[in-house]
Structure formats: C-alpha cells, structure tokens
Design a protein around this motif. Structure first.
Motif, PDB file in Angstrom:
ATOM      1  N   THR A 159      -2.210  -8.658  -3.193  1.00 18.94           N
ATOM      2  CA  THR A 159      -2.208  -9.082  -1.778  1.00 18.94           C
ATOM      3  C   THR A 159      -1.145 -10.161  -1.544  1.00 18.94           C
ATOM      4  OG1 THR A 159      -4.081 -10.541  -2.300  1.00 18.94           O
ATOM      5  CG2 THR A 159      -4.590  -8.449  -1.212  1.00 18.94           C
ATOM      6  N   GLU A 160      -0.898 -10.983  -2.583  1.00 12.92           N
ATOM      7  CA  GLU A 160       0.166 -11.979  -2.416  1.00 12.92           C
ATOM      8  C   GLU A 160       1.538 -11.301  -2.341  1.00 12.92           C
ATOM      9  OE1 GLU A 160      -0.009 -15.334  -5.049  1.00 12.92           O
ATOM     10  OE2 GLU A 160       1.964 -16.048  -4.416  1.00 12.92           O
ATOM     11  N   LEU A 161       1.728 -10.293  -3.194  1.00 10.08           N
ATOM     12  CA  LEU A 161       2.967  -9.518  -3.113  1.00 10.08           C
ATOM     13  C   LEU A 161       3.137  -8.934  -1.707  1.00 10.08           C
ATOM     14  CD1 LEU A 161       3.002  -7.521  -6.485  1.00 10.08           C
ATOM     15  CD2 LEU A 161       4.773  -9.094  -5.667  1.00 10.08           C
ATOM     16  N   ALA A 162       2.042  -8.421  -1.163  1.00 15.40           N
ATOM     17  CA  ALA A 162       2.092  -7.804   0.174  1.00 15.40           C
ATOM     18  C   ALA A 162       2.466  -8.844   1.226  1.00 15.40           C
ATOM     19  CB  ALA A 162       0.744  -7.181   0.503  1.00 15.40           C
ATOM     20  N   LEU A 163       1.832 -10.002   1.145  1.00 14.62           N
ATOM     21  CA  LEU A 163       2.099 -11.047   2.152  1.00 14.62           C
ATOM     22  C   LEU A 163       3.563 -11.482   2.100  1.00 14.62           C
ATOM     23  CD1 LEU A 163       0.149 -12.613   4.164  1.00 14.62           C
ATOM     24  CD2 LEU A 163       0.465 -14.547   2.635  1.00 14.62           C
ATOM     25  N   ARG A 164       4.074 -11.654   0.898  1.00 14.23           N
ATOM     26  CA  ARG A 164       5.463 -12.095   0.747  1.00 14.23           C
ATOM     27  C   ARG A 164       6.435 -11.003   1.222  1.00 14.23           C
ATOM     28  NH1 ARG A 164       6.385 -15.438  -4.833  1.00 14.23           N
ATOM     29  NH2 ARG A 164       4.537 -16.750  -4.714  1.00 14.23           N
ATOM     30  N   HIS A 165       6.119  -9.775   0.865  1.00 13.63           N
ATOM     31  CA  HIS A 165       7.041  -8.683   1.192  1.00 13.63           C
ATOM     32  C   HIS A 165       7.103  -8.425   2.702  1.00 13.63           C
ATOM     33  CE1 HIS A 165       9.246  -4.924   0.620  1.00 13.63           C
ATOM     34  NE2 HIS A 165       8.430  -4.392   1.523  1.00 13.63           N
ATOM     35  N   PHE A 166       5.952  -8.418   3.336  1.00 10.50           N
ATOM     36  CA  PHE A 166       5.911  -8.027   4.750  1.00 10.50           C
ATOM     37  C   PHE A 166       6.039  -9.218   5.706  1.00 10.50           C
ATOM     38  CE2 PHE A 166       3.761  -4.458   2.673  1.00 10.50           C
ATOM     39  CZ  PHE A 166       4.383  -3.377   3.279  1.00 10.50           C
ATOM     40  N   PHE A 262       5.294  -0.628  11.990  1.00  8.11           N
ATOM     41  CA  PHE A 262       5.493  -0.535  10.540  1.00  8.11           C
ATOM     42  C   PHE A 262       6.362   0.684  10.280  1.00  8.11           C
ATOM     43  CE2 PHE A 262       1.580  -2.846  11.223  1.00  8.11           C
ATOM     44  CZ  PHE A 262       1.671  -3.903  10.320  1.00  8.11           C
ATOM     45  N   SER A 263       7.500   0.450   9.617  1.00  3.88           N
ATOM     46  CA  SER A 263       8.427   1.560   9.378  1.00  3.88           C
ATOM     47  C   SER A 263       7.877   2.474   8.283  1.00  3.88           C
ATOM     48  CB  SER A 263       9.782   1.009   8.943  1.00  3.88           C
ATOM     49  OG  SER A 263       9.659   0.434   7.651  1.00  3.88           O
ATOM     50  N   GLU A 264       8.506   3.618   8.159  1.00  3.88           N
ATOM     51  CA  GLU A 264       8.078   4.572   7.142  1.00  3.88           C
ATOM     52  C   GLU A 264       8.188   3.978   5.742  1.00  3.88           C
ATOM     53  OE1 GLU A 264       9.297   9.072   5.876  1.00  3.88           O
ATOM     54  OE2 GLU A 264       9.545   8.479   7.963  1.00  3.88           O
ATOM     55  N   SER A 265       9.272   3.244   5.496  1.00  4.72           N
ATOM     56  CA  SER A 265       9.444   2.663   4.155  1.00  4.72           C
ATOM     57  C   SER A 265       8.411   1.549   3.924  1.00  4.72           C
ATOM     58  CB  SER A 265      10.866   2.129   3.964  1.00  4.72           C
ATOM     59  OG  SER A 265      11.101   1.037   4.828  1.00  4.72           O
ATOM     60  N   GLU A 266       8.055   0.833   4.977  1.00  6.78           N
ATOM     61  CA  GLU A 266       7.007  -0.197   4.834  1.00  6.78           C
ATOM     62  C   GLU A 266       5.662   0.457   4.501  1.00  6.78           C
ATOM     63  OE1 GLU A 266       8.138  -4.026   7.544  1.00  6.78           O
ATOM     64  OE2 GLU A 266       7.640  -2.207   8.641  1.00  6.78           O
ATOM     65  N   VAL A 267       5.370   1.555   5.175  1.00  4.37           N
ATOM     66  CA  VAL A 267       4.126   2.269   4.893  1.00  4.37           C
ATOM     67  C   VAL A 267       4.121   2.764   3.446  1.00  4.37           C
ATOM     68  CG1 VAL A 267       2.822   4.383   5.406  1.00  4.37           C
ATOM     69  CG2 VAL A 267       3.603   2.917   7.277  1.00  4.37           C
ATOM     70  N   GLN A 271       1.507   1.848   0.547  1.00  4.99           N
ATOM     71  CA  GLN A 271       0.774   2.874  -0.200  1.00  4.99           C
ATOM     72  C   GLN A 271       0.884   2.648  -1.705  1.00  4.99           C
ATOM     73  OE1 GLN A 271       2.640   6.214   1.818  1.00  4.99           O
ATOM     74  NE2 GLN A 271       0.689   6.784   2.771  1.00  4.99           N
ATOM     75  N   LEU A 272       2.029   2.148  -2.150  1.00  6.55           N
ATOM     76  CA  LEU A 272       2.172   1.824  -3.578  1.00  6.55           C
ATOM     77  C   LEU A 272       1.188   0.724  -3.971  1.00  6.55           C
ATOM     78  CD1 LEU A 272       6.072   1.767  -4.026  1.00  6.55           C
ATOM     79  CD2 LEU A 272       4.468   3.476  -4.901  1.00  6.55           C
ATOM     80  N   LEU A 273       1.118  -0.300  -3.145  1.00  6.71           N
ATOM     81  CA  LEU A 273       0.199  -1.408  -3.440  1.00  6.71           C
ATOM     82  C   LEU A 273      -1.253  -0.927  -3.416  1.00  6.71           C
ATOM     83  CD1 LEU A 273       1.868  -4.189  -1.238  1.00  6.71           C
ATOM     84  CD2 LEU A 273       1.862  -4.079  -3.748  1.00  6.71           C
ATOM     85  N   ALA A 274      -1.572  -0.095  -2.444  1.00  8.25           N
ATOM     86  CA  ALA A 274      -2.946   0.423  -2.340  1.00  8.25           C
ATOM     87  C   ALA A 274      -3.288   1.273  -3.550  1.00  8.25           C
ATOM     88  CB  ALA A 274      -3.104   1.232  -1.053  1.00  8.25           C
TER      89      ALA A 274
END
Lengths: 297, 219
Positions: A159-166, A262-267, A271-274
């Motif tokens: 979740t930290e990776l997600a927060l930083r990335h997005f 949310f762009s396709e690449s963001e989605v 999905q990778l994180l999920a």
C-alpha cells in the motif's frame, strides 16, 4: 450458534407468549417492553433480527427499525403487527423497508420463526447487491483466518508503494466480511471498519477486473453516500483480491479527495499490486496450514 | 412430464422456456418496445394453472395497469390476485384487492403491503404466485439513495425464492446509467431483454438462465 432476536412489544402477555414460542424453537430472544429498552439492547447485544409490534408505549416499531438501520443496517426487521397494513403510517420511514406479519396469521408464532430463519439465512434486507455465490465467498474468506496470517508488513509495503506511485490521498487493502469491510492495511488517513452498504468495495468485488469511479458525486450508487464525503473519497479505483478458487475476498484500492481519472497503465499497475497482495495472503494461508496451525490447505 | 417440468413456471406463447420455482427475472427494455406488456404476459401465463399474482403498479394507477393486464389476456380474479398501486391521484381504491401506497418512493409501505398480500394468498391456499413490478425505473425516480431500493428488491426476490414463486420486474435501462442497472440486475437470477427493431418487430432474449433459446427471439 442460535439466532439472536430482539423482540419489542409493550403488551406483557403477548410479548411473553411470543418470546416463549421463539425460545422454545431454539432462538435466543431478548425482550424489550418499550422503544427505549429495545434501542439500548441494540447497542449491547449483537442481534440477527429485530421483531417489533407496531405500537410501543413510547414510540412505534418503525422508529426502532430506524435505529437498527443506523446501528446494524443489514439486520432484518419484522413488524409483527397488531394492526392492518393500512394503519401503519410510513411517513418519514419510506426507506426503512421491513417485513410485515399479522398476529392474526394462523400459526403466527411458527410462521414468525420461519420468517426469521428465511430473512437471516437469505440476508433479505441488505442495502447493497450481493455477489453470486456469496456464501461460498464467505466460506473461502473464513479459511484465510486473516487475523492470524501475519501479513501486515507485506501488505503495508504494497500500500505504501501504491501511495507513492499514484500520489493519491489513500491506498488500502480491504476485506469484505459478511456485514462490514475491514481494512488490513491503509496508507493515508486511517479507516475504521465500515458497514458494507457504505463501501465502494462491495460494488468493486462484483467486477471481474477493476472498478474505477472518477467522481463519486457523479455516480448514482455513491452520490448520496455520506460516509464517502466524511472520508474525503471523491475518486476510487479498486481491484478485487481473488483467492485461488476465484472468490473475491476484498479489494486493493486507491481513493482520492478530488475527482480524477485512472489511465489504463495506472489500472495495470494497480492490478499488479492487487495480484501480489492476493498472493501474499494465499501464501501465508498455505504456510499456516502446512505448519498445522489451520485445518485448511 | 417429469415432476420438475410440471412445477416449472410456463410462459405460454412467449419465447421463454419454463423456469424453476423461485426464479426472479429482470425484464429490461424501453417502454416503446412493449416491455411492460411482456412482463404482464409473463404473469397472465399463469391463468390456466390458477397461479396467484401480486402486481406492484408504480408506473400508473392500479386500474390502468389492470386494463393493460386484461389486454394481454389476464383476468383480475380476486381470489388469487392483488395489486399495489403507488400514489393514485384519485385517492385510495375502494377495491379491497387494490392496496394504495402514498408514493413510489415509499418502499417501506410497498414492502409491507407486498408481504401482507403475498402471505395472504399463500395462507389462502394459493401456493404458486407470480410477482410483477412495474417498474423499478419509477421507484428509482423517487429515491435519492439506492440502499433502500436494494433492500426492497432483496425483500421481494427473497420472498419469491422462499415461496417458490416467480417474479418479472421491469426496468428501462435507457432511463438510468448502465452501472446502476447492472448493480440492480445482480439481485436477479436472469434477465429478459426486450427491444423493438428498426422495422417494428418486437423481440426478446433471455440471459443468465440455463436451457433458454440463444439470442433474440421474435415475440
């Protein structure tokens, strides 16, 4: 475990007889002689079903159901009525929705008991769509024993990776239990467990891949959801966390406090994180099973 | 004919194969395609078998919808049929088999009338009941939050499943966004889409149920 019923009726004789009949059928009945006592019971006892007479000494059954909808919104409510439907004034209670059973019904106590069983089993008054095979999904979730998996650190990293990335307001992993969503890991403002009818993830797990909402105020399912405003949720992206048998246990989510797309690449990144989060949970479930700490492999 | 086949609900001349007791169907299509007529025909198809009918008439007065019901071959047999009308401009009906609720937005009122009427038919010996709801679109127009609508639809469909009935509930997908209609469809076991083609033909297709004709069928 027996089904727990709150039964409110001001008429002592009727209440005692009905409570006795329900208890005799194996139900755990908590009696209340008035609205105030019944409302207090809702705060102290985990009830599976609320049954009430229409007329109570200090109010009416629909007022009790309103309290129940706020405190335990999934709980089925039954008006076990001493009046006809035409005598029930629903003004101000239009969105409560309850079952109605007249006391004049032949075998009223037996019918009431069966109705309670039906409503509790079928979850007939929940305020959200249920996934196909919800019982199977809950059984799969139960096999995870989420609390015992010791997955916190791994999920926190994701979740930290997600927060930083997005660069969003919040990133979290939520698990959808029978009646509420629990948040296993959350970066950004903290989240307390939330009733399922207030959650967006309840809708996200119906999707095969992802649910993105650019603006919650522009979606009929969420625009009047006060919990989302309270939590500063205006945009959402959630990917279901699927177990090995395909059941959606919850979702990996991003929320933002402003509308955004949310762009396709963001989605794809989400999905990778999920996928990683779901695998972390499943690996830990298998590890516990292999160590003999759980029954299931 | 097997016992299972005998117990299934038939739909006479509509191109819908008989369905198992306890089946809830969403009938989706615009009004001009004859969607309401399809749902009413699904109810009227139980006439010969003596099936009961509970009809929630949210779009129009009970009397008007009963006229439409007669128009598709149905009979308002008070021994086995009752109607809930929602917000009649002419006040409550004198007919005891037509119950009036203040507004299509009064889902609590509609729900308790539905429970009471269904229960009454069942205890009166009518054990096979067809439920019609015309229409979900109208209910949605009168509410802000969707939670009560989900709650109401679970109440109706749960009752139909418990009592081995059948339901045909109409929605106009063009009147709401696709996401809302899709989440509402989740409450149902299958979906009957209705359309009118450019050359004026009425068609339907059944999705989500086994053993049904594939693709669009002429009505």
């Amino acid at each position: 475990m027996p089904v727990t019923v709150l039964y409110a009726d001001g008429d002592d004789r009727t209440r005692t007889a009905t409570a006795k009949a329900l208890s005799g059928a194996g139900l755990d009945v908590h009696e209340a002689a008035n609205l105030e006592t019944a409302s207090e019971t809702l705060t102290t006892v985990a009830v599976d079903c609320v049954v009430a007479a229409y007329t109570l000494p200090d109010g009416d059954g629909l007022e009790l159901f309103t309290t129940a909808r706020e405190a335990v919104p999934d709980t089925p409510c039954i008006l076990f009525a001493d009046v006809t439907t035409g005598q029930v004034d629903t003004t101000g209670f239009e969105g409560i929705v309850a079952e109605f059973l007249t006391r004049g019904h032949p075998n009223a106590h037996d019918r009431l008991r069966r109705l309670i069983d039906e409503l509790v089993t079928r979850r007939s008054q929940v305020g959200y769509p249920l996934p196909d095979h919800e019982e199977t999904r809950l059984a799969a979730l139960n096999r995870y024993d989420i609390e015992g998996l010791a997955a916190q650190e791994a999920l926190d990293r994701l979740t930290e990776l997600a927060l930083r990335h997005f660069g969003v307001h919040r990133a979290f992993v939520g698990i959808l239990d029978e009646h509420e969503e629990r948040f296993l890991s959350c970066q950004g403002p903290a989240l307390d467990p939330l009733a399922r009818e207030k959650t967006m993830c309840t809708h996200a797990i119906l999707e095969p891949d992802v649910m993105t909402i650019e603006d919650t105020h522009d979606d009929a399912r969420f625009e009047h959801n006060d919990a989302l405003d309270r939590l500063d949720i205006r945009a959402y992206a959630g990917v279901p966390l699927h177990g090995p048998d395909g059941a959606a246990l919850g979702s990996f989510c991003l929320t933002d406090d402003e509308p955004r797309s949310f762009s396709e690449s963001e989605v794809q990144y989400l999905q990778l994180l999920a996928g990683e989060a779901a695998e972390q949970l499943d690996l830990r479930r298998r590890l516990r099973a292999a160590r003999g700490e759980g029954e299931h492999r | 004919m097997s016992q299972d086949a005998q117990q299934r609900y038939q739909f006479d001349e509509l191109p819908i194969e008989p369905v198992r007791p306890g089946t809830n169907l969403l009938v989706a299509g615009p009004p001009f395609a004859g969607t309401n007529a399809v749902a009413l025909r699904m109810l009227a198809a139980g006439e010969r078998a003596g099936d009961g009918v509970v009809l929630v008439a949210a779009d129009d007065t009970g009397t008007t919808i009963l006229d439409d019901y007669s128009g598709v071959g149905g009979t308002f047999d008070r021994a086995r049929m009752a109607v809930i009308e929602c917000g009649s401009t002419s006040g409550s009906s004198d007919d005891t088999n037509i119950k009036t609720v203040r507004s299509p937005g009064d889902l609590t009122g509609i729900g308790i009338e539905f429970s009471s009427l269904y229960e009454g038919l069942y205890t009166g010996g009518v054990e096979r009941v067809r439920t019609g709801l015309l229409s979900i679109s109208t209910l949605l127009m009168y509410v802000d939050e969707l939670q009560p609508v989900y709650r109401f639809l679970h109440t109706v469909t749960g009752r139909v499943r418990s009592a081995d009935g059948v339901a045909a509930c109409v929605v106009d997908p063009s009147a709401r966004d696709e996401r809302t209609v899709s989440s509402i469809a989740q409450t149902f076991d299958g979906r009957v889409d209705v359309r009118r083609t450019d050359d004026g033909k009425h068609q339907l297709r059944v999705r989500g149920l086994p053993d049904q004709p594939e693709g669009w069928q002429k009505i």
